[in-house]
Write an enzyme that holds these catalytic residues in place. Structure first.
Site, PDB file in Angstrom:
ATOM      1  CE1 TYR A  20      -3.023   5.173   4.079  1.00  0.00           C
ATOM      2  CE2 TYR A  20      -1.254   3.956   2.683  1.00  0.00           C
ATOM      3  CZ  TYR A  20      -2.341   5.296   2.758  1.00  0.00           C
ATOM      4  OH  TYR A  20      -2.393   6.126   1.886  1.00  0.00           O
TER       5      TYR A  20
ATOM      6  CG  HIS B 269       4.635  11.287  -0.639  1.00  0.00           C
ATOM      7  ND1 HIS B 269       3.735  11.152  -1.815  1.00  0.00           N
ATOM      8  CD2 HIS B 269       4.517  10.262   0.063  1.00  0.00           C
ATOM      9  CE1 HIS B 269       3.180   9.865  -1.739  1.00  0.00           C
ATOM     10  NE2 HIS B 269       3.871   9.317  -0.505  1.00  0.00           N
TER      11      HIS B 269
ATOM     12  CB  THR C  12      -3.213   6.751  -2.743  1.00  0.00           C
ATOM     13  OG1 THR C  12      -3.308   7.816  -1.832  1.00  0.00           O
ATOM     14  CG2 THR C  12      -1.980   6.611  -3.507  1.00  0.00           C
TER      15      THR C  12
END
EC number: 2.3.1.21
Length: 788
Positions: free
Chosen positions: A591, A475, A604
């Site tokens: 979230y 990630h 993000t």
């Protein structure tokens, strides 16, 4: 392969008659062709640098400016207003001697034209950056576009150029703005209001006011100073402190997965699926290297998105450290690393400078599958080091993999274009339990056996025994939309472009003289083997605790939702709030990931989907209010959610700003009770939508079964849910729900049933003339003729 060719390209022996030199012309020819490929890539990169450097103009526009200047001079006019004459006066003396008056004038005119051209480029780039900084268009109602926005769209189209390269817009993208601290605190307090009692909210308000009047403004000044010189004031800290400095396992906690088609598998032949998949990925890499991919844009608009995350997609590995990991990226790699039944191989995918055909890669993969050699001592479960805690892996790597045979083998894995696992299991929606099989398929992609993936690679491809495939992505280097774009291209190219023969094999010819895939060799001492077992135990405990549930919702999709003039994302997010309320009896901090790629190097931002409006709707529905009142409250909640999403996309979010203020406070060595409490709040409902970005690649009209399952991730909080969803076509929404078995209050299957029921209940309220089934299964058993 190139190394082997270099080793045998020439041999010599010393004899009484002298030196006997023996040349292998075939090997030398392959070295030559490989070098030609390398130089072609260098020339291509240089060409692209020039094209990007002058964007939004083109290199040919320089010639137009020169001709225009010379033409006006020929007409005895001075377009430079005396500057050409001044340039001529300051030419080097050597040019005055060697050139006549006319030659000096020509050189001066060329220099002036070039300077004018560069000035025009900078002006155009500045104008384009100003235009891309305008975001009011996002807040206008659909069908009611203002004249200002219409003019703005026209200007953006004029300045965008006809054929931009992948990275052409990078220097024209605006920088992420730092929100006002007062605005951020106000939005934060509004976001937590439905989660706090009056007493708790009053205390939090006092903490926020105290922070703003004391430490907050000081931290804000430092943050604005960083924003002046940094390309993006968030991204480097986000990558470093959220991802790379985490010392816990990245498997499950950070890595995420992507799935194959839901209903079909293009071929049941494992080696053939590997051949086409690897080829499609390498074709995508070629497009990235050549910058032939079209820049991503906001769907339905001409607005470009930042492409910086594509730079580290291939040839990238996250290497462990004691305090922080490091992302290592290599310029190119001509091989992939392959794992099969406890053995590691290096598979060369280029021969004499050309990419192997899919059939040749299948042939090479089949050689690996047919290899019956056993794993070396300690080799089989070596990958568990990447699945466990980071510090032990860092220590083992430094002590036992920094030299010799282990370093060479580890380098082969880390420098590979990507990692491939040839799994000896079968996965997919098959057999008598399709729902359960989907759950097992997700878990397999998320963590596998905890040692048969290399979780440090930017992404790993998994090819199952029955031809099903999937990926596991690290990630830190990029977010899911970037990997989703790659995976969409891979699936579409595999199924519709490359294709298979009637018997399921790859197309193309085979050079059977190809060198065999290279088996990687190891010398694993007992100390490392002990640590492997320890890391494996940690990873298995984590993997066994993950409860995954995947279900396609087929009662309706975005088609019916959009007919109600409601955002499909808002519809789903409010349904998730209703489902969570029914599941846990209350609300929680929620979230939802939103991109900030409208800005350079943007990643993000958080959309805090649990709002006052969404909570009001849920309470009204559960309290039995009238349908008219529920519809009114739902509209308010939907509009509020869309506004929150737009604000997050345009740099007016909450969480990244507060996160960066917290980082500044740590650098200054000061504590903030307010920031400490804010960043400690758990996200018990973490959600993300996987966008479908290239629908033109999939012909769902003629091939309706080629639907993507999307992907998912592990739960963020120990007592919460992770929910990923993908809106496929007009009539399907695929959900991925995760939680932990160790929490007695969560259950992924129970929550999935609640999500399905919430979606149907809301649709019944909004469209009472089209009643939907209230079955709690909600399409968990999709109907299709093709199940595999």
């Amino acid at each position: 392969m190139a190394e082997a060719h270099q080793a045998v390209a020439f041999q010599f022996t010393i004899t009484p008659e002298g030196i006997d030199l023996q040349l292998s012309y075939q090997a030398l020819n392959q070295i030559y062709l490989s070098g030609v490929r390398s130089w072609k890539k260098r020339v291509s990169r240089m060409r692209n640098r020039v094209i990007k450097g002058v964007y939004p103009a083109s290199p040919s526009s320089w010639l137009f400016v020169v001709i225009a200047i010379l033409a006006t001079m020929y007409m005895r006019s001075d377009p430079s207003m005396g500057l050409i004459a001044k340039i001529q006066q300051h030419l080097p003396l050597s040019l005055h001697v060697s050139l006549g008056a006319q030659g000096q004038t020509m050189v001066s005119a060329l220099l002036f034209s070039t300077l004018l051209w560069l000035s025009l480029i900078l002006a155009l780039r500045f104008c384009l950056k100003l235009l891309l900084s305008y975001h009011q268009w996002m807040f206008e109602q659909h069908g009611r576009i203002s004249n200002t926005t219409k003019v703005w769209v026209t200007l953006v189209r004029l300045l965008s150029g006809r054929k931009p390269l992948l990275y052409s817009y990078q220097t024209s993208l605006p920088h992420l703005p730092v929100p006002g601290i007062k605005d951020t605190l106000s939005r934060y307090l509004e976001s937590v209001r439905p989660l706090l009692t009056d007493v708790e909210f009053k205390r939090m308000t006092e903490l926020g006011n105290q922070f703003e009047s004391t430490l907050g403004n000081r931290l804000q000044r430092y943050l604005k100073l960083k924003a002046l010189w940094a390309t993006n004031y968030v991204s480097d800290w986000w990558e470093e402190y959220i991802y790379l400095r985490s010392r816990s396992p990245i498997m499950v906690n950070s890595n995420y997965y992507g799935m194959d088609f839901l209903y079909v598998t293009p071929t049941p032949v494992q080696a053939a699926r590997a051949g086409n998949t690897i080829t499609a990925l390498l074709l995508y890499r070629r497009k990235v290297n050549r910058e032939e991919l079209k820049p991503s844009r906001v769907p339905g608009t001409v607005i470009p998105l930042c492409a910086a995350q594509c730079e580290r997609m291939f040839n990238t590995t996250r290497t462990p450290g004691v305090e922080t990991d490091v992302l290592q990226h290599w310029q190119d790699s001509e091989f992939v690393a392959v794992y099969h039944k406890g053995r590691y191989f290096r598979l060369w995918v280029y021969q004499a400078g050309r990419l192997l055909s899919p059939r040749e890669i299948e042939y090479q993969v089949q050689r690996i599958l047919d290899d019956t050699s056993p794993p070396q001592p300690g080799e089989e479960k070596l990958g568990a080091l990447t699945a466990g805690d980071r510090i032990p892996w860092s220590e083992m790597r430094k002590q036992h993999f920094s030299s010799g045979i282990n370093k060479r083998s580890l380098d082969a894995i880390e420098r590979a274009a990507f990692f491939v696992t040839l799994d000896d299991e079968e996965q997919g929606m098959k057999g008598e339990d399709p729902a359960g099989n989907l759950d097992r398929y997700a878990k397999s992609l998320l963590h596998g056996k905890c040692y048969d993936r290399w979780f440090d690679k930017s992404f790993s491809i998994v090819i199952y025994k029955n031809g099903k495939n999937g990926l596991n992505a690290e990630h830190s280097w990029a977010d899911a939309p970037t990997v989703a774009h790659l995976w969409e291209y891979t699936l579409a190219t595999d199924a519709f472009q490359l294709g298979y023969t009637e018997d399921g094999h790859c197309k193309g010819e085979v050079d059977r003289m190809l060198p065999r895939p290279q088996r990687l060799l190891w010398d694993i001492p007992s100390e490392v083997q002990t640590q492997v077992q320890s890391s494996l135990a940690v990873a298995q405990a984590l993997a066994n605790d993950v409860d995954c549930h995947i279900f396609p919702f087929v009662k309706f999709g975005k088609g019916r939702i959009k007919k109600l003039r409601i955002s499909p994302d808002a519809f789903i997010q409010i349904a998730l709030q209703l489902a969570y309320y029914r599941d846990r009896g209350g609300f929680c901090l929620t979230y939802e990931a939103s991109m900030t790629r409208l800005f350079r190097e943007g990643r993000t931002e958080t959309v805090r989907s649990c709002s006052n409006e969404s909570c009001a709707f849920v309470r009204a529905l559960e309290d039995g209010e009238t349908e008219d009142e529920c519809r009114r409250l739902f509209r308010l909640a939907s509009d509020r959610h869309q506004n929150l999403y737009r604000m997050a996309m345009t740099g007016a979010g909450i969480d990244r700003h507060l996160f960066c203020l917290y980082v500044v406070s740590k650098y200054l060595g000061v504590d903030s009770p307010f920031l400490k409490e804010v960043l400690a709040e758990p996200w018990r409902l973490s959600t993300s939508q996987t966008p479908v970005q290239q629908m033109e690649l999939f012909d769902l009209k003629n091939y309706p079964d080629f639907l993507s399952l999307g992907g998912g991730f592990g739960p963020v909080a120990d007592d919460g849910y992770g929910v990923s969803y993908i809106i496929v076509g007009e009539e399907m929404i695929n959900f991925h729900v995760s939680s932990k078995y160790s929490c007695g209050e969560t259950d992924s299957h129970r929550f999935g049933a609640q999500v399905s029921k919430a979606l149907q209940d809301i649709m019944t309220i909004l469209a009472p003339d089209t009643k939907t089934s209230s079955s709690s299964e909600g399409g968990a058993q999709p109907q299709s003729k093709k199940l595999n």
